[in-house]
Every structure is written in C-alpha cells, then in structure tokens.
Design an enzyme around this catalytic site. Structure first.
Site, mmCIF file in Angstrom:
data_model
loop_
_atom_site.group_PDB
_atom_site.id
_atom_site.type_symbol
_atom_site.label_atom_id
_atom_site.label_comp_id
_atom_site.label_asym_id
_atom_site.label_seq_id
_atom_site.Cartn_x
_atom_site.Cartn_y
_atom_site.Cartn_z
ATOM 1 N N SER A 139 0.849 -1.186 0.000
ATOM 2 C CA SER A 139 0.000 0.000 0.000
ATOM 3 C C SER A 139 0.880 1.229 0.000
ATOM 4 O O SER A 139 2.013 1.194 0.508
ATOM 5 C CB SER A 139 -0.897 0.008 1.248
ATOM 6 O OG SER A 139 -1.564 1.243 1.388
ATOM 7 N N TYR A 149 -0.967 -0.827 10.482
ATOM 8 C CA TYR A 149 -1.239 -1.152 9.080
ATOM 9 C C TYR A 149 -0.093 -0.664 8.201
ATOM 10 O O TYR A 149 0.446 -1.411 7.375
ATOM 11 C CB TYR A 149 -2.559 -0.519 8.652
ATOM 12 C CG TYR A 149 -2.970 -0.854 7.240
ATOM 13 C CD1 TYR A 149 -3.665 -2.028 6.958
ATOM 14 C CD2 TYR A 149 -2.674 -0.001 6.184
ATOM 15 C CE1 TYR A 149 -4.049 -2.336 5.660
ATOM 16 C CE2 TYR A 149 -3.053 -0.306 4.879
ATOM 17 C CZ TYR A 149 -3.742 -1.471 4.629
ATOM 18 O OH TYR A 149 -4.118 -1.772 3.339
#
Length: 258
Positions: A139, A149
C-alpha cells in the site's frame, strides 16, 4: 489434470482479490480462491466456473492463525502454482494505544507473516519449475506513519524487494503493488466515509490491470494510477516530520469517523 496455468489468490472473497480472480479467470487461469468467508468464495467460484469454464477451488483459511497459513502453504506445496497473489488484509478501527496486542499481532500476521511464508513457499516451487510470478499487495500507506497497518505494509514492501533481488535475472518475477485509495468495502468495514475528492479513488479493474501489466513486465514495484505514481516519487524526499504530521491528521479524521 488441467493444462491451464493456475493462480492462487488470498483475500479473494471481495474487493481487489475478487478483481484479480475475475481478470485471471477471463485470461484462462484455473484458480485457488482463499479467504475466511466460505459463502462468498463459493459464490464467486461458481460464477467463474460457469462463465469462464475454468477450474476454481475454494480454500477457507484464516491467515491470522498458524493453522490457516500452514493450510495454504500445503496447497502451494501440493500443486503447481504459476501465479500467487497475496492480497488478504484488513484495517483496525482503533488507535495503537486503544487496540489490544492480540489484535495488532493478528493483523500483522495477515499482512506480513502470511505474505512472507506463502511467497517463499511459492518462490521455491516456481524457481524449481523455471516459471512463475508473485504479486504482493502492499500500500502507499507504507510510506506513512499510519499505525500498525502502515508498518506492516512497509515490511511487506521491503520483503518483496529483497525477494525480487534474490530472484533477479531469473524466470520468476516478484512485484509489490502500492495502491492508493480503491473503491472497495475496506473503508465501510471500518465505519469510515471515503476521504477526499472522488478523483483520488481508483476502480478495482484499473488497479488489477495496471499491476498485472507491471508484474508481467518484471517491475519490482507497481503503483497504479498516474497521480499515485507521482506521489510515490515525491514521498522519499518529503521530510519525515511533515510525513508524520500528515499521517497524524489522517488518523484523527479516522477516529472521528468511527
């Protein structure tokens, strides 16, 4: 045994994972679809069998558990996998201090440990057979400081680059995909409204198309969308205090949206 190439996709029950499944099925790949939600997997598999006339196997596995990772490693060891798409992942609603260590560990296991172990299992088989491709969905959050994350996605990016380095000049490609915002269920599951203007949001089909194109071209890092490619070029020269400030602002907006 089918002579068609076979792809294994984790997180295949929705979003980007189902997008990869539909695209590869249309290209004539047999599929192994991996996720936690059996009903959704079965529905997708049946659709692809009927419309694309391919073989679609369903494997229900929770990659936040040791048993789930081991089960998928066994599948990779038992049958030739030509393409591995490590896509499984999820976000957490809370802040670092407001989230239990167990929840953070489970998330990190899905985003990093599962990616690492499945990639290595697949790479060894692909290298021995002299062909194959691995796509690990990281990401653009990997360049930020947006909690666990982001930390896990950064780890996946570096691991993928390292594995690609070991396999360079060979027949096996390894690619990290760094998407920005995609129109999926990801944010709605977190109880968040989609931030920013509509133009920053990419369609699943675009991300799948561009990332597969880059992977087949042997690129180590793929950033779908021209705007996000520009952001990825700029990110390394952004001062870290500024990056932390921007990441903190996003986290506060996220907390209010819960």
């Amino acid at each position: 045994m089918s002579r068609r190439p076979r792809a294994l996709i984790t997180g295949a029950s929705s979003g980007l994972g189902s997008g990869y499944a539909r695209t590869l099925a249309a290209e004539g790949y047999d599929l192994v679809l991996v996720a936690r939600r059996e009903a959704r997997l079965e529905e997708l598999a049946e659709q692809l069998r009927a419309t694309q006339h391919i073989l679609a196997e369903v494997a229900v596995a929770d990659l936040s558990t040791r048993g789930g990772i081991d089960a998928v490693v066994e599948i990779i060891a038992a049958q030739p996998i030509d393409v591995l798409i490590n896509n499984a992942g999820y976000g957490l609603r809370g802040t670092l201090l407001g989230t239990s260590a167990a929840e953070l560990n489970d998330q990190d296991r899905v985003l990093t440990a599962a990616v690492r172990e499945l990639s290595l299992a697949a790479a060894r088989g692909m290298h021995a057979r002299g062909r194959g491709g691995i796509v690990n969905v990281s990401s653009l959050a990997a360049v930020t400081t947006m909690g666990q994350y982001a930390a896990s996605k950064a780890s996946t990016l570096v691991f993928t680059e390292a594995l690609a380095g070991e396999l360079r000049n060979g027949p096996v490609t390894v690619t990290a995909v760094l998407p920005g915002f995609i129109r999926t269920e990801f944010h709605s599951r977190l109880g968040m409204e989609r931030p920013g203007p509509g133009l920053i949001w990419l369609d699943v089909d675009q991300v799948v198309r561009e990332s597969l194109r880059d992977a087949r071209a042997g690129k180590v890092v793929s950033v779908p969308g021209w705007g996000y490619r520009l952001a990825a070029l700029v990110a390394p020269v952004v001062p870290r205090p500024l990056m932390r400030w921007g990441s903190r602002g996003f986290s506060f907006a996220r907390t209010r949206g819960q």
